[in-house]
Enzyme design. Structure first.
Site, PDB file in Angstrom:
ATOM      1  N   TYR A 191      14.377 -61.224 -68.605  1.00  0.00           N
ATOM      2  CA  TYR A 191      13.043 -61.083 -69.169  1.00  0.00           C
ATOM      3  C   TYR A 191      12.869 -59.812 -70.000  1.00  0.00           C
ATOM      4  O   TYR A 191      11.839 -59.637 -70.636  1.00  0.00           O
ATOM      5  CB  TYR A 191      11.998 -61.143 -68.054  1.00  0.00           C
ATOM      6  CG  TYR A 191      11.668 -62.572 -67.675  1.00  0.00           C
ATOM      7  CD1 TYR A 191      10.516 -63.184 -68.145  1.00  0.00           C
ATOM      8  CD2 TYR A 191      12.525 -63.316 -66.882  1.00  0.00           C
ATOM      9  CE1 TYR A 191      10.213 -64.486 -67.824  1.00  0.00           C
ATOM     10  CE2 TYR A 191      12.239 -64.629 -66.558  1.00  0.00           C
ATOM     11  CZ  TYR A 191      11.081 -65.215 -67.029  1.00  0.00           C
ATOM     12  OH  TYR A 191      10.791 -66.524 -66.721  1.00  0.00           O
TER      13      TYR A 191
ATOM     14  N   ASP B  74       1.542 -61.923 -67.532  1.00  0.00           N
ATOM     15  CA  ASP B  74       2.962 -62.239 -67.638  1.00  0.00           C
ATOM     16  C   ASP B  74       3.593 -61.480 -68.795  1.00  0.00           C
ATOM     17  O   ASP B  74       2.948 -61.218 -69.814  1.00  0.00           O
ATOM     18  CB  ASP B  74       3.156 -63.738 -67.856  1.00  0.00           C
ATOM     19  CG  ASP B  74       3.194 -64.508 -66.546  1.00  0.00           C
ATOM     20  OD1 ASP B  74       2.875 -63.912 -65.511  1.00  0.00           O
ATOM     21  OD2 ASP B  74       3.546 -65.698 -66.579  1.00  0.00           O
TER      22      ASP B  74
ATOM     23  N   ASP C 288       6.496 -62.593 -70.436  1.00  0.00           N
ATOM     24  CA  ASP C 288       7.075 -63.507 -71.429  1.00  0.00           C
ATOM     25  C   ASP C 288       5.961 -64.100 -72.290  1.00  0.00           C
ATOM     26  O   ASP C 288       5.764 -65.309 -72.383  1.00  0.00           O
ATOM     27  CB  ASP C 288       7.905 -64.596 -70.751  1.00  0.00           C
ATOM     28  CG  ASP C 288       7.158 -65.318 -69.646  1.00  0.00           C
ATOM     29  OD1 ASP C 288       6.175 -64.755 -69.116  1.00  0.00           O
ATOM     30  OD2 ASP C 288       7.568 -66.446 -69.309  1.00  0.00           O
TER      31      ASP C 288
ATOM     32  N   HIS D 101      -6.554 -71.948 -66.663  1.00  0.00           N
ATOM     33  CA  HIS D 101      -5.170 -72.296 -66.964  1.00  0.00           C
ATOM     34  C   HIS D 101      -5.109 -73.165 -68.224  1.00  0.00           C
ATOM     35  O   HIS D 101      -5.871 -74.123 -68.364  1.00  0.00           O
ATOM     36  CB  HIS D 101      -4.560 -73.054 -65.779  1.00  0.00           C
ATOM     37  CG  HIS D 101      -3.075 -73.093 -65.792  1.00  0.00           C
ATOM     38  ND1 HIS D 101      -2.355 -73.834 -66.714  1.00  0.00           N
ATOM     39  CD2 HIS D 101      -2.150 -72.481 -65.000  1.00  0.00           C
ATOM     40  CE1 HIS D 101      -1.062 -73.680 -66.488  1.00  0.00           C
ATOM     41  NE2 HIS D 101      -0.906 -72.856 -65.464  1.00  0.00           N
TER      42      HIS D 101
ATOM     43  N   THR E  40      -3.144 -78.820 -59.777  1.00  0.00           N
ATOM     44  CA  THR E  40      -1.961 -78.737 -58.908  1.00  0.00           C
ATOM     45  C   THR E  40      -2.156 -77.690 -57.809  1.00  0.00           C
ATOM     46  O   THR E  40      -1.335 -76.796 -57.608  1.00  0.00           O
ATOM     47  CB  THR E  40      -0.705 -78.419 -59.737  1.00  0.00           C
ATOM     48  OG1 THR E  40      -0.932 -77.221 -60.497  1.00  0.00           O
ATOM     49  CG2 THR E  40      -0.357 -79.557 -60.671  1.00  0.00           C
TER      50      THR E  40
ATOM     51  N   GLU F 244       0.483 -68.269 -57.426  1.00  0.00           N
ATOM     52  CA  GLU F 244      -0.604 -68.895 -58.191  1.00  0.00           C
ATOM     53  C   GLU F 244      -1.431 -69.807 -57.293  1.00  0.00           C
ATOM     54  O   GLU F 244      -2.658 -69.896 -57.436  1.00  0.00           O
ATOM     55  CB  GLU F 244      -0.052 -69.675 -59.378  1.00  0.00           C
ATOM     56  CG  GLU F 244      -1.137 -70.282 -60.269  1.00  0.00           C
ATOM     57  CD  GLU F 244      -0.574 -70.941 -61.502  1.00  0.00           C
ATOM     58  OE1 GLU F 244      -0.569 -70.306 -62.574  1.00  0.00           O
ATOM     59  OE2 GLU F 244      -0.119 -72.110 -61.400  1.00  0.00           O
TER      60      GLU F 244
END
Length: 304
Positions: free
Chosen positions: A76, A161, A163, A183, A195, A253
């Protein structure tokens, strides 16, 4: 006191961004220096009328801005340069910024030119074998960071994050006591498609008939006190699950979504603050401020 075009605002933010393998977290410190600054009113993307909101964007200001990263694995580090260069262009511009990067390969971190009053500190941490562990580890890292180093200094912290890349201004409109981001894959989905963790044996369990939104684990924040409580609670629940050999479907999450179910965010940001890909559009998203970058996960993650 509000005057058209001018808002009296506490400034001198100290904002810290923290990198956790796939993750960057940011802390914002507020000093008690009060001054006026020109404001431009900007309206956020309207996805659903029930969470329509207007934001007041800070066009220019002086301040204190520190960034604190953590546990960035070797694969990363390729994202650090673009992240930092885009952050320097768009993220709390005009504030004093200090980035802290935690990585097991500090020698692989590229040099990035920082602007005035903005700097980067790199700290070495042990390697972990699973990306899931790296990602889950952010909760404990943030909790300890707040307790050990920031309790008497910071006011706000954001976790983002690594990335990712900034494409638009991210400023003071994002500040709040407890901040969640919708999201990008579920902003227009019905609740039965969320989810969430559905196994009652997990501390992250959310029943089918419950839940407001599906929140991104890649971006959250708020006041130091509230984020400390969030990370401490999630870390404790992750440990309870681990002791029972349970791992929630989407790791931390899933626990973040359970926390936000029980502790409603005071500010909800639209997916423009955590989009899925700059090359993918959606009719409702008019501005992309911050987004994931395309990647081959097999190349950057230590395990499938």
């Amino acid at each position: 006191m509000n005057i058209p075009g001018i808002i009296l605002l506490r400034q001198n933010f100290l904002i810290i961004l923290v990198f956790f393998g796939m993750v960057l977290s940011g802390l914002i410190y507020l000093n008690n220096i009060q001054c006026s600054c020109n404001q431009q009113i900007t309206e956020q993307v309207i996805i659903k009328s029930k969470w329509k909101q207007k934001t007041f964007g800070l066009r220019s200001s002086s301040g204190l801005f520190y960034n604190q990263p953590s546990a960035l694995v070797l694969g990363y580090t390729r994202f650090v340069k673009d992240f930092l260069e885009s952050a320097e262009k768009y993220y709390f511009v005009g504030f004093r910024v200090h980035y802290y990067l935690f990585t097991d390969k500090p020698e692989s971190v590229p040099e990035v030119k920082m602007g005035e009053n903005r700097s980067l500190t790199v700290r070495k941490v042990p390697s972990l074998n699973r990306w899931q562990d790296i990602s889950m580890n952010r909760m404990e890292k943030l909790e300890k960071l707040i307790e050990d180093e920031l309790s008497s200094e910071a006011d706000y912290i954001f976790c983002l994050d690594i990335d990712t890349k900034f494409y638009g201004r991210w400023g003071a409109e994002s500040l709040g006591r407890l901040v969640g981001v919708i999201h990008p894959w579920f902003f227009d989905a019905p609740r039965d498609r969320f989810t969430y963790e559905r196994r009652p044996v997990s501390q992250a369990y959310i029943p089918a008939e419950e839940g407001d939104y599906y929140y991104a684990g890649a971006a959250f924040g708020g006041s130091l006190k509230d984020v400390h409580h969030l990370t401490k609670t999630c870390r404790e629940n992750l440990n309870i699950d681990a002791a029972r050999s349970i791992e929630a479907v989407w790791q931390e999450e899933s626990h973040l979504n359970k926390y936000f179910l029980l502790n409603k965010p005071s500010k909800l940001l639209s997916p423009e603050y955590m989009w899925r890909d700059i090359n993918e559009g959606a009719a409702q998203i008019k501005i992309i401020r911050f987004t994931n970058v395309p990647k081959n996960y097999a190349e950057v993650r230590p395990n499938p």
